[in-house]
Design a protein around this motif. Structure first.
Motif, PDB file in Angstrom:
ATOM      1  N   LEU A 168       1.265   9.995   4.765  1.00 31.92           N
ATOM      2  CA  LEU A 168       1.616   9.205   6.123  1.00 31.92           C
ATOM      3  C   LEU A 168       3.109   8.523   5.887  1.00 31.92           C
ATOM      4  N   GLY A 169       3.886   8.495   6.761  1.00 31.10           N
ATOM      5  CA  GLY A 169       5.026   7.349   6.512  1.00 31.10           C
ATOM      6  C   GLY A 169       6.307   8.112   5.870  1.00 31.10           C
ATOM      7  N   ASN A 170       7.496   7.415   5.947  1.00 33.13           N
ATOM      8  CA  ASN A 170       8.770   8.346   5.498  1.00 33.13           C
ATOM      9  C   ASN A 170       8.738   8.084   3.854  1.00 33.13           C
ATOM     10  N   GLY A 171       8.348   6.801   3.492  1.00 32.30           N
ATOM     11  CA  GLY A 171       8.521   6.677   1.891  1.00 32.30           C
ATOM     12  C   GLY A 171       9.831   6.325   1.313  1.00 32.30           C
ATOM     13  N   TYR A 172       9.838   5.882   0.071  1.00 25.73           N
ATOM     14  CA  TYR A 172      11.065   5.625  -0.470  1.00 25.73           C
ATOM     15  C   TYR A 172      12.119   6.893  -0.942  1.00 25.73           C
ATOM     16  N   ASP A 173      13.317   6.411  -0.565  1.00 26.13           N
ATOM     17  CA  ASP A 173      14.359   7.559  -0.869  1.00 26.13           C
ATOM     18  C   ASP A 173      15.048   7.129  -2.222  1.00 26.13           C
ATOM     19  N   THR A 174      14.676   7.941  -3.145  1.00 23.31           N
ATOM     20  CA  THR A 174      15.217   7.519  -4.551  1.00 23.31           C
ATOM     21  C   THR A 174      16.772   7.907  -4.637  1.00 23.31           C
ATOM     22  N   SER A 175      17.244   8.740  -3.709  1.00 22.68           N
ATOM     23  CA  SER A 175      18.597   9.248  -3.836  1.00 22.68           C
ATOM     24  C   SER A 175      19.747   8.353  -3.936  1.00 22.68           C
ATOM     25  N   PHE A 176      19.198   7.188  -3.473  1.00 25.39           N
ATOM     26  CA  PHE A 176      20.315   5.952  -3.327  1.00 25.39           C
ATOM     27  C   PHE A 176      20.355   4.955  -4.461  1.00 25.39           C
ATOM     28  N   ALA A 177      19.366   5.208  -5.428  1.00 23.44           N
ATOM     29  CA  ALA A 177      18.945   4.179  -6.455  1.00 23.44           C
ATOM     30  C   ALA A 177      20.385   3.844  -7.380  1.00 23.44           C
ATOM     31  N   GLY A 178      21.075   4.705  -7.575  1.00 21.60           N
ATOM     32  CA  GLY A 178      22.070   4.577  -8.551  1.00 21.60           C
ATOM     33  C   GLY A 178      21.423   4.372 -10.102  1.00 21.60           C
ATOM     34  N   GLN A 179      22.100   3.804 -10.906  1.00 19.97           N
ATOM     35  CA  GLN A 179      21.592   3.856 -12.613  1.00 19.97           C
ATOM     36  C   GLN A 179      20.515   2.811 -12.619  1.00 19.97           C
ATOM     37  N   ARG A 180      20.629   1.650 -12.374  1.00 21.09           N
ATOM     38  CA  ARG A 180      19.697   0.557 -12.578  1.00 21.09           C
ATOM     39  C   ARG A 180      19.119   0.076 -11.238  1.00 21.09           C
ATOM     40  N   PRO A 181      18.270   0.546 -10.652  1.00 19.55           N
ATOM     41  CA  PRO A 181      17.474   0.055  -9.533  1.00 19.55           C
ATOM     42  C   PRO A 181      16.586  -1.034  -9.877  1.00 19.55           C
ATOM     43  N   MET A 182      16.488  -2.160  -8.878  1.00 16.14           N
ATOM     44  CA  MET A 182      15.666  -3.191  -9.259  1.00 16.14           C
ATOM     45  C   MET A 182      14.620  -3.007  -8.115  1.00 16.14           C
ATOM     46  N   LEU A 183      13.104  -2.978  -8.815  1.00 15.29           N
ATOM     47  CA  LEU A 183      11.805  -2.954  -7.859  1.00 15.29           C
ATOM     48  C   LEU A 183      11.362  -4.368  -7.782  1.00 15.29           C
ATOM     49  N   ILE A 184      11.149  -4.868  -6.504  1.00 17.26           N
ATOM     50  CA  ILE A 184      10.874  -6.202  -6.331  1.00 17.26           C
ATOM     51  C   ILE A 184       9.298  -6.008  -5.443  1.00 17.26           C
ATOM     52  N   GLY A 185       8.331  -6.386  -5.935  1.00 17.24           N
ATOM     53  CA  GLY A 185       7.033  -6.422  -5.299  1.00 17.24           C
ATOM     54  C   GLY A 185       6.300  -7.921  -5.255  1.00 17.24           C
ATOM     55  N   GLY A 186       5.732  -8.080  -4.223  1.00 15.64           N
ATOM     56  CA  GLY A 186       4.905  -9.172  -4.078  1.00 15.64           C
ATOM     57  C   GLY A 186       3.512  -8.937  -3.520  1.00 15.64           C
ATOM     58  N   GLY A 187       2.443  -9.632  -4.535  1.00 10.42           N
ATOM     59  CA  GLY A 187       1.053  -9.252  -4.141  1.00 10.42           C
ATOM     60  C   GLY A 187       0.679  -8.103  -3.885  1.00 10.42           C
TER      61      GLY A 187
END
Lengths: 242, 305
Positions: A88-107
């Motif tokens: 379910l849902g669209n999910g993240y699109d990795t094609s825009f990430a560039g070379q050094r993407p930052m992943l930011i998660g809370g709880g």
């Protein structure tokens, strides 16, 4: 979307009120990181949507926090089967990430970033991860991310562990090409204001069906009305209306 | 072979199972899962003259054996519906549909129904005078015999297709409203819409849905819906589409015995997207179990003797 019966393999407490459930069953309907599943829980009417933390062809890992009746019942299940709507849902699109993407998660916004991190690495990118929690006993998945070989920064609001403050405090001196985030709305808002690049946000809303039929979880965006369950839960920075 | 066919105002349906408005969108999400042409038909998302976002979120609350929604008639507006949704629909649904229409004034109901009436893939216009989630309209028309009759008359005057009025259970006497609609020229009745309800979040000590109250639906309301269909059946001659908590083939039969010619399935679609498919597949078995050879024969059967 597919309806699949999963077998519960494991369900363990990994932090304060947070559980990791491993399920066995067909996951072929999942196409992207950041998608979610909707679980039928005995004794409750509506299904409960939970983001996918990780998966392979025949197993599914969910990390969830006990916040109400549904997750409380789920946390007590040690065996048996679950009726689950998958993919379910669209999910993240990795094609825009560039070379050094930052992943930011809370709880409990951290889980969907785990599979995303794996995907980005597999695509040859070099992601870094910021994990924000209120206090030390809420921390989970720091080791799991480290095992993937990425830089991991942990923040706690009370300063018991890692960087004292919020995810945005850890973000200040970092350099990144793009970002992916998931967490409580006040955190998402702070990330929105603190980030210099474009990025993708995963939102949460009370849902009726989880697959786009009931219009229970609609939101307004700059590109028109969207259903968090079907057109989201991931929205890009440029379309968000707070 | 059992016969599941029923007829609504001259329109023969393969079976009486109809997904209810607001739980089935325009059918697209379900057509991806199974061939929805097996349905009797379906009632599409409540449409108004102008586009509506609806109420603030949260709009959904869990209840014992049911749910509350306060969506508030979110829809893209009738022009968009006839230009895009109804055209797109022809690709995956080859039967006629029920067009569910709402409004905030008599004039709005008229204008919207007039446009809908011209669409070749609409079989019945279902006029919702019972939405509990909007102010100054919707339910206001459905809780007063005079207003209900006025909307019915106004819509009938500008349409050629059968007009079914969707009634609210949030009234002292649904029978009075039903009779008023029949007298005003309604071709049929749909009942019941959701029951006004609410939930309070114990942690926040505030209502769960942003609009405070919402429409209660699901299996919990089935006995109330059944009772109302039974009462209205005794009072009117026009056909009734019965709905409210229907979740199984047995429920369909029970609703028809109470007096429904066809049956709508609502909340069940949201919990189990295959609910209507499974109900239709189970219908033959249930009919055999209860010694029914033709569904037409059991309409209002519980009233005999």
């Amino acid at each position: 979307m597919e309806r699949v019966v999963f077998k519960i393999k494991n369900n363990i407490k990994i932090a304060k009120n947070v559980y990791e459930m491993t399920l066995e069953g067909n996951t072929s309907a999942i196409t992207k990181s950041g998608q979610f599943v909707n679980i039928l829980i005995e004794g409750l009417y509506l299904r409960r949507p939970i983001s996918v933390c990780d998966y392979d062809s025949n197993s599914l890992t969910l990390v969830y926090k006990v916040v109400g009746k549904g997750t409380e019942v789920l946390s007590k299940m040690q065996e048996g089967e679950l009726d689950v709507l998958v993919g379910l849902g669209n999910g993240y699109d990795t094609s825009f990430a560039g070379q050094r993407p930052m992943l930011i998660g809370g709880g409990v916004g951290v889980p969907p970033l785990y599979n995303l991190c794996k995907k980005l690495i597999a695509e040859g990118k070099k992601p870094s991860v910021i994990l924000g929690f209120n206090c030390k006993d809420e921390i989970f998945y720091e080791e799991e991310f480290k095992k993937l070989g990425v830089e991991v920064y942990v923040t706690t609001v009370n300063g018991e562990y890692g960087i004292k403050g919020f995810v945005t405090d850890a973000l200040k001196d970092k350099d990144y090409t793009y970002f992916y985030t998931c967490g409580p709305e006040p955190m998402l808002k702070a990330v929105y204001n603190a980030t210099k690049t474009s990025g993708q946000f995963s939102f949460e809303e009370r849902m009726g069906c989880g697959f786009g039929a009931c219009m229970g979880c609609s939101c307004k965006t700059k590109y028109g009305n969207k259903r968090i369950c079907k057109d989201g839960p991931v929205l890009v920075k440029e379309e968000i209306v707070w | 072979m059992v016969d599941t066919k029923v007829t609504l105002s001259g329109w023969e349906l393969d079976n009486p199972v109809i997904p209810a408005s607001g739980t089935f969108g325009f059918g697209k999400e379900f057509a991806e899962l199974y061939d929805i042409n097996m349905l009797g038909t379906f009632s599409f998302k409540g449409t108004t003259l102008n586009e509506r976002f609806g109420n603030e979120t949260p709009r959904i609350a869990e209840c014992t054996a049911g749910m509350i929604n306060s969506v508030g008639l979110q829809n893209p507006g009738v022009e968009h519906v006839v230009k895009y949704e109804l055209q797109e629909m022809k690709k995956y649904f080859h039967k006629k549909v029920i067009a569910n229409v709402s409004g905030f004034s008599i004039d709005e109901y008229k204008q919207t129904c007039e446009i809908i009436d011209k669409q070749d893939n609409v079989g019945i216009i279902e006029v919702n005078i019972s939405c509990p989630n909007v102010h100054n309209g919707g339910m206001a028309f459905g809780t007063d015999t005079k207003n209900a009759a006025e909307v019915t008359k106004a819509v009938k005057a500008v349409t050629t297709k059968p007009v079914y009025i969707k009634l609210s259970p949030n009234v002292t006497s649904i029978v009075d409203i039903a009779k008023a609609c029949e007298d005003a020229g309604a071709d049929g009745l749909s009942l019941i819409n959701t029951i006004l309800g609410m939930r309070i979040d114990l942690n926040k000590k505030k209502p769960v849905v942003a609009n405070k109250m919402g429409g209660f639906s699901g299996p919990a309301i089935f006995p109330v819906a059944l009772r109302m269909v039974y009462q209205v059946y005794e009072a009117v001659k026009i056909p009734i589409i019965g709905m409210g908590g229907v979740s199984s083939a047995d429920d369909v039969i029970e609703m028809m015995l109470a007096g429904a010619t066809a049956v709508q399935v609502g909340a069940a679609n949201l919990v189990n997207p295959y609910a209507c498919k499974e109900i239709i597949e189970n219908l033959e078995g249930s009919m055999k179990k209860y010694g029914i050879s033709s569904l037409k024969d059991i309409i209002g059967g519980a009233h005999n003797g």
